[in-house]
Write a protein that holds these residues in place. Structure first.
Motif, PDB file in Angstrom:
ATOM      1  N   VAL A  12       0.852  -1.187   0.000  1.00  9.98           N
ATOM      2  CA  VAL A  12       0.000   0.000   0.000  1.00  9.98           C
ATOM      3  C   VAL A  12       0.886   1.234   0.000  1.00  9.98           C
ATOM      4  N   GLN A  13       0.398   2.310  -0.575  1.00 14.32           N
ATOM      5  CA  GLN A  13       1.157   3.557  -0.584  1.00 14.32           C
ATOM      6  C   GLN A  13       1.043   4.266   0.755  1.00 14.32           C
ATOM      7  N   PRO A  14       2.003   5.093   1.094  1.00 16.63           N
ATOM      8  CA  PRO A  14       1.900   5.884   2.322  1.00 16.63           C
ATOM      9  C   PRO A  14       0.595   6.669   2.343  1.00 16.63           C
ATOM     10  N   GLY A  15      -0.046   6.656   3.499  1.00 12.57           N
ATOM     11  CA  GLY A  15      -1.341   7.303   3.649  1.00 12.57           C
ATOM     12  C   GLY A  15      -2.510   6.383   3.368  1.00 12.57           C
ATOM     13  N   GLY A  16      -2.242   5.216   2.846  1.00  9.59           N
ATOM     14  CA  GLY A  16      -3.301   4.279   2.520  1.00  9.59           C
ATOM     15  C   GLY A  16      -3.766   3.462   3.714  1.00  9.59           C
ATOM     16  N   SER A  17      -4.670   2.521   3.439  1.00 13.20           N
ATOM     17  CA  SER A  17      -5.287   1.711   4.491  1.00 13.20           C
ATOM     18  C   SER A  17      -5.269   0.236   4.127  1.00 13.20           C
ATOM     19  N   LEU A  18      -5.235  -0.582   5.153  1.00 10.49           N
ATOM     20  CA  LEU A  18      -5.409  -2.026   5.031  1.00 10.49           C
ATOM     21  C   LEU A  18      -6.200  -2.504   6.233  1.00 10.49           C
ATOM     22  N   ARG A  19      -6.920  -3.596   6.049  1.00 10.42           N
ATOM     23  CA  ARG A  19      -7.576  -4.241   7.187  1.00 10.42           C
ATOM     24  C   ARG A  19      -7.083  -5.673   7.277  1.00 10.42           C
ATOM     25  N   LEU A  20      -6.443  -5.970   8.384  1.00 10.70           N
ATOM     26  CA  LEU A  20      -5.975  -7.319   8.649  1.00 10.70           C
ATOM     27  C   LEU A  20      -7.042  -8.102   9.393  1.00 10.70           C
ATOM     28  N   SER A  21      -7.117  -9.391   9.104  1.00  7.23           N
ATOM     29  CA  SER A  21      -8.048 -10.285   9.791  1.00  7.23           C
ATOM     30  C   SER A  21      -7.269 -11.396  10.471  1.00  7.23           C
ATOM     31  N   CYS A  22      -7.753 -11.790  11.621  1.00  7.42           N
ATOM     32  CA  CYS A  22      -7.187 -12.915  12.373  1.00  7.42           C
ATOM     33  C   CYS A  22      -8.354 -13.843  12.683  1.00  7.42           C
ATOM     34  N   THR A  23      -8.372 -14.994  12.039  1.00  2.80           N
ATOM     35  CA  THR A  23      -9.497 -15.911  12.167  1.00  2.80           C
ATOM     36  C   THR A  23      -9.060 -17.196  12.840  1.00  2.80           C
ATOM     37  N   ALA A  24      -9.877 -17.636  13.786  1.00  2.00           N
ATOM     38  CA  ALA A  24      -9.574 -18.853  14.526  1.00  2.00           C
ATOM     39  C   ALA A  24     -10.303 -20.047  13.940  1.00  2.00           C
ATOM     40  N   SER A  25      -9.627 -21.162  13.925  1.00  2.00           N
ATOM     41  CA  SER A  25     -10.291 -22.425  13.579  1.00  2.00           C
ATOM     42  C   SER A  25      -9.894 -23.470  14.603  1.00  2.00           C
ATOM     43  N   GLY A  26     -10.851 -24.296  14.959  1.00  2.00           N
ATOM     44  CA  GLY A  26     -10.579 -25.347  15.932  1.00  2.00           C
ATOM     45  C   GLY A  26     -10.757 -24.910  17.375  1.00  2.00           C
ATOM     46  N   SER A  28     -12.591 -21.382  19.944  1.00  2.00           N
ATOM     47  CA  SER A  28     -13.369 -20.153  19.931  1.00  2.00           C
ATOM     48  C   SER A  28     -12.541 -18.992  20.447  1.00  2.00           C
ATOM     49  N   LEU A  29     -12.561 -17.899  19.703  1.00  2.00           N
ATOM     50  CA  LEU A  29     -11.858 -16.701  20.158  1.00  2.00           C
ATOM     51  C   LEU A  29     -12.541 -16.039  21.348  1.00  2.00           C
ATOM     52  N   ASP A  30     -13.782 -16.458  21.654  1.00  3.80           N
ATOM     53  CA  ASP A  30     -14.538 -15.827  22.734  1.00  3.80           C
ATOM     54  C   ASP A  30     -13.787 -15.869  24.062  1.00  3.80           C
ATOM     55  N   TYR A  31     -12.929 -16.863  24.228  1.00  4.04           N
ATOM     56  CA  TYR A  31     -12.290 -17.056  25.523  1.00  4.04           C
ATOM     57  C   TYR A  31     -10.848 -16.552  25.557  1.00  4.04           C
ATOM     58  N   TYR A  32     -10.462 -15.826  24.529  1.00  8.34           N
ATOM     59  CA  TYR A  32      -9.089 -15.367  24.438  1.00  8.34           C
ATOM     60  C   TYR A  32      -9.023 -13.877  24.147  1.00  8.34           C
ATOM     61  N   ALA A  33      -8.074 -13.210  24.792  1.00  4.74           N
ATOM     62  CA  ALA A  33      -7.680 -11.898  24.316  1.00  4.74           C
ATOM     63  C   ALA A  33      -6.816 -12.121  23.078  1.00  4.74           C
ATOM     64  N   ILE A  34      -6.877 -11.204  22.139  1.00  7.31           N
ATOM     65  CA  ILE A  34      -6.118 -11.331  20.908  1.00  7.31           C
ATOM     66  C   ILE A  34      -5.190 -10.132  20.759  1.00  7.31           C
ATOM     67  N   GLY A  35      -3.955 -10.434  20.474  1.00  5.25           N
ATOM     68  CA  GLY A  35      -2.974  -9.389  20.254  1.00  5.25           C
ATOM     69  C   GLY A  35      -2.479  -9.391  18.820  1.00  5.25           C
ATOM     70  N   LYS A  76     -18.034 -14.371  13.662  1.00  6.86           N
ATOM     71  CA  LYS A  76     -17.108 -14.860  12.647  1.00  6.86           C
ATOM     72  C   LYS A  76     -15.813 -15.380  13.261  1.00  6.86           C
ATOM     73  N   SER A  77     -15.731 -15.352  14.580  1.00  3.04           N
ATOM     74  CA  SER A  77     -14.513 -15.773  15.283  1.00  3.04           C
ATOM     75  C   SER A  77     -13.280 -15.092  14.689  1.00  3.04           C
ATOM     76  N   THR A  78     -13.411 -13.803  14.501  1.00  2.00           N
ATOM     77  CA  THR A  78     -12.374 -13.035  13.814  1.00  2.00           C
ATOM     78  C   THR A  78     -12.103 -11.731  14.562  1.00  2.00           C
ATOM     79  N   VAL A  79     -10.840 -11.368  14.605  1.00  2.00           N
ATOM     80  CA  VAL A  79     -10.414 -10.070  15.120  1.00  2.00           C
ATOM     81  C   VAL A  79      -9.780  -9.307  13.976  1.00  2.00           C
ATOM     82  N   TYR A  80     -10.135  -8.040  13.866  1.00  2.00           N
ATOM     83  CA  TYR A  80      -9.644  -7.209  12.785  1.00  2.00           C
ATOM     84  C   TYR A  80      -8.678  -6.149  13.314  1.00  2.00           C
ATOM     85  N   LEU A  81      -7.787  -5.741  12.452  1.00  2.00           N
ATOM     86  CA  LEU A  81      -6.934  -4.585  12.722  1.00  2.00           C
ATOM     87  C   LEU A  81      -7.050  -3.663  11.515  1.00  2.00           C
TER      88      LEU A  81
END
Length: 134
Positions: A12-26, A28-35, A76-81
């Motif tokens: 991406v160019q400077p000043g642009g945007s991205l969205r990262l996804s972190c998806t769990a399988s196997g 549940s993310l419900d019981y975890y903090a995500i970093g 979606k068992s997903t955390v976004y950045l």
């Protein structure tokens, strides 16, 4: 199979945007903090942001405050950045990790940062490359 999978990286160019996804399988993310962490070539791993599982409280390292937003979608068992106003210094491999008890996210502000030791987290993703360049 228990795993975390990151996606959304790219060039991406400077000043642009991205969205990262972190998806769990196997599990549940419900019981975890995500970093979210990042590591640039020749540099140590850095804790970027985290979100607790109990109250969705968040933490951001100073260099990304006001530019990055972390969020959780339980269905979606997903955390976004969401990363906006990206700068060349943001170039790195980005990883997500699951903190089973949420202790490291809760104490990040008091401790002056997130614990980055690999053995403190139950699961790690494989990483996704983010490159900010014109």
């Amino acid at each position: 199979q228990v795993q975390l999978v990151e996606s959304g990286g790219g060039l991406v160019q400077p000043g642009g945007s991205l969205r990262l996804s972190c998806t769990a399988s196997g599990f549940s993310l419900d019981y975890y903090a995500i970093g979210w962490f990042r590591q640039a070539p020749g540099k140590e791993r850095e804790g970027v942001s985290c979100i607790n599982n109990s109250d969705n409280n968040t933490y951001y390292t100073d260099s990304v405050k006001g530019r990055f937003t972390i969020s959780r979608d339980k269905a979606k068992s997903t955390v976004y950045l969401q990363m906006d106003s990206l700068q060349s210094d943001d170039t790195a491999v980005y990883y997500c990790a699951a903190d089973q008890f949420g202790a490291y996210c809760r104490t990040a502000r008091v401790m002056g940062g997130m614990n980055t030791a690999s053995d403190k987290y139950a699961y790690w993703g494989q990483g996704t490359q983010v490159t900010v360049s014109s």
